[in-house]
Design a protein around this motif. Sequence first.
Motif, PDB file in Angstrom:
ATOM      1  N   LYS A  52       0.857  -1.186   0.000  1.00 49.39           N
ATOM      2  CA  LYS A  52       0.000   0.000   0.000  1.00 49.39           C
ATOM      3  C   LYS A  52       0.891   1.234   0.000  1.00 49.39           C
ATOM      4  O   LYS A  52       1.964   1.230   0.602  1.00 49.39           O
ATOM      5  N   LYS A  53       0.414   2.269  -0.665  1.00 47.69           N
ATOM      6  CA  LYS A  53       1.091   3.556  -0.637  1.00 47.69           C
ATOM      7  C   LYS A  53       0.077   4.610  -0.233  1.00 47.69           C
ATOM      8  O   LYS A  53      -1.101   4.533  -0.594  1.00 47.69           O
ATOM      9  N   VAL A  54       0.545   5.588   0.520  1.00 44.68           N
ATOM     10  CA  VAL A  54      -0.274   6.739   0.882  1.00 44.68           C
ATOM     11  C   VAL A  54       0.168   7.897  -0.002  1.00 44.68           C
ATOM     12  O   VAL A  54       1.357   8.215  -0.078  1.00 44.68           O
ATOM     13  N   VAL A  91      -5.200   6.159  -0.124  1.00 44.65           N
ATOM     14  CA  VAL A  91      -4.469   4.922   0.136  1.00 44.65           C
ATOM     15  C   VAL A  91      -4.607   4.077  -1.124  1.00 44.65           C
ATOM     16  O   VAL A  91      -5.720   3.795  -1.569  1.00 44.65           O
ATOM     17  N   LYS A 120       2.958   2.480   3.022  1.00 41.46           N
ATOM     18  CA  LYS A 120       2.185   2.291   4.248  1.00 41.46           C
ATOM     19  C   LYS A 120       2.526   0.938   4.831  1.00 41.46           C
ATOM     20  O   LYS A 120       2.421  -0.070   4.157  1.00 41.46           O
TER      21      LYS A 120
END
Length: 121
Positions: A52-54, A91, A120
């Motif tokens: 996951k990336k924010v 997200v 994340k």
Amino acid sequence: MATAIVGILVLVALFFAVKGVLKHFRGESSCCGGGAVTAPPPKKLSGTVIGKKVVDIEGMTCGNCKIRVEQALNTIDGAAAEVNLHRGHAVLKMTREVSDDEIRQALAGSGYTITGIHAKG
């Protein structure tokens, strides 16, 4: 006489300002140029989420902005976005490694500004 003219001009300007505010609150216009945007169903990913990336984003001010950003980020193959309007970020769940450049490219020209991208945990 001049005071009366200025007073009339102020009343006319106030009328149009109130009319615009009421139109906005009834949902007949939005902050981002047009009527309400219909939210599509959330994007479903096929495969295992590997990360996951924010994505920190500036310029989102309403529900229409949220939907537009989600739609733009959901064009990335192997990624699904969920925007938190109040926190000003999205997200991005990924079934493959998605580069920061791909994320920036998905929002390029949208009017929103990416201020940061981080993994994340």
